[in-house]
Design an enzyme around this catalytic site. Sequence first.
Site, PDB file in Angstrom:
ATOM      1  N   LYS A 159       1.037  -0.776  -0.580  1.00 51.16           N
ATOM      2  CA  LYS A 159       0.184   0.733  -0.076  1.00 51.16           C
ATOM      3  C   LYS A 159       1.107   1.079   0.204  1.00 51.16           C
ATOM      4  O   LYS A 159       1.208   1.550   0.504  1.00 51.16           O
ATOM      5  CB  LYS A 159      -0.519  -0.317   1.372  1.00 51.16           C
ATOM      6  CG  LYS A 159      -2.418   0.596   1.429  1.00 51.16           C
ATOM      7  CD  LYS A 159      -3.156   0.341   2.061  1.00 51.16           C
ATOM      8  CE  LYS A 159      -4.403   0.711   2.299  1.00 51.16           C
ATOM      9  NZ  LYS A 159      -5.190   0.590   3.806  1.00 51.16           N
TER      10      LYS A 159
HETATM   11  C1  E4P Z   1      -7.906   1.470   3.311  1.00 51.55           C
HETATM   12  O1  E4P Z   1      -7.626   0.965   3.221  1.00 51.55           O
HETATM   13  C2  E4P Z   1      -7.840   2.332   5.407  1.00 51.55           C
HETATM   14  O2  E4P Z   1      -7.310   1.038   5.557  1.00 51.55           O
HETATM   15  C3  E4P Z   1      -9.816   2.329   4.872  1.00 51.55           C
HETATM   16  O3  E4P Z   1     -10.590   1.926   5.018  1.00 51.55           O
HETATM   17  C4  E4P Z   1      -9.587   4.026   5.488  1.00 51.55           C
HETATM   18  O4  E4P Z   1     -10.295   3.926   6.908  1.00 51.55           O
HETATM   19  P1  E4P Z   1     -11.416   4.906   7.645  1.00 51.55           P
HETATM   20  O5  E4P Z   1     -11.563   6.112   7.049  1.00 51.55           O
HETATM   21  O6  E4P Z   1     -12.512   4.813   8.665  1.00 51.55           O
HETATM   22  O7  E4P Z   1      -9.735   5.435   8.682  1.00 51.55           O
END
Ligand code: E4P
Length: 217
Positions: free
Chosen positions: A83
């Site tokens: 990522k």
């Molecule tokens: C995506 O891969 C992120 O980990 C995630 O969806 C972030 O979500 P949040 O806005 O609830 O932290």
Amino acid sequence: MQFFLDTGNVDEIKQALEWGILDGVTTNPTLIAKTGRSFMEVAKEIVKLVDGPVSLETVSLNAEGMIKEGRMLAELGDNVVVKIPMTPEGVKAIQVLESEGIPVNVTLIFSPAQALIAAKAGATFVSPFIGRLDDISGEGMKLIREVKTIFDNYDIDTQIIVASVRHPMHVVEAALIGADICTMPFEVMKKLFNHPLTDKGLEQFLKDWEKVPGRPF
Ligand code: E4P
């Protein structure tokens, strides 16, 4: 549409695997910090448990560091997806990692232009964050619709992971748009099963079953 869990919690992953509806996992530093466990310990456990893609995030701000961390993460298993944040340095790193056969999920995407750049760089996945846009009075789902249209216009293979999901309707709307994947918190996945009429109907069926003569079970 594939279902990913957005979590660092191994028990949640085990439960979703038991249900048989889990296609992959996404994590981020916040989710890993919540576990209170060592990063390498959690990452290795999740990569082993899940057959599908497991996104593990880099934390360097420059391409060199992202590439180094990405290569290290990729060694944890064939299903690791690195990522990378949507920044100019991230875009450089995407191209190097993808050219080495390491799939990249570009995170923190908040505009169609960012998604298009990530796709042009050859990313396997993009993660547009919808909940965080809704939080600031934006329209998260509009972003998904626009990214989907752009990718369809040019037959772009990059898969859309709908991220920052807050409730079951986000999942349903993502499916209606035709997004490839929805990554969701465990609580949202659990809620997808629920309908009060299912509970009510089941209760009535069980009550009436008691009145049936010659029940075999
Ligand atoms: C995506 O891969 C992120 O980990 C995630 O969806 C972030 O979500 P949040 O806005 O609830 O932290």
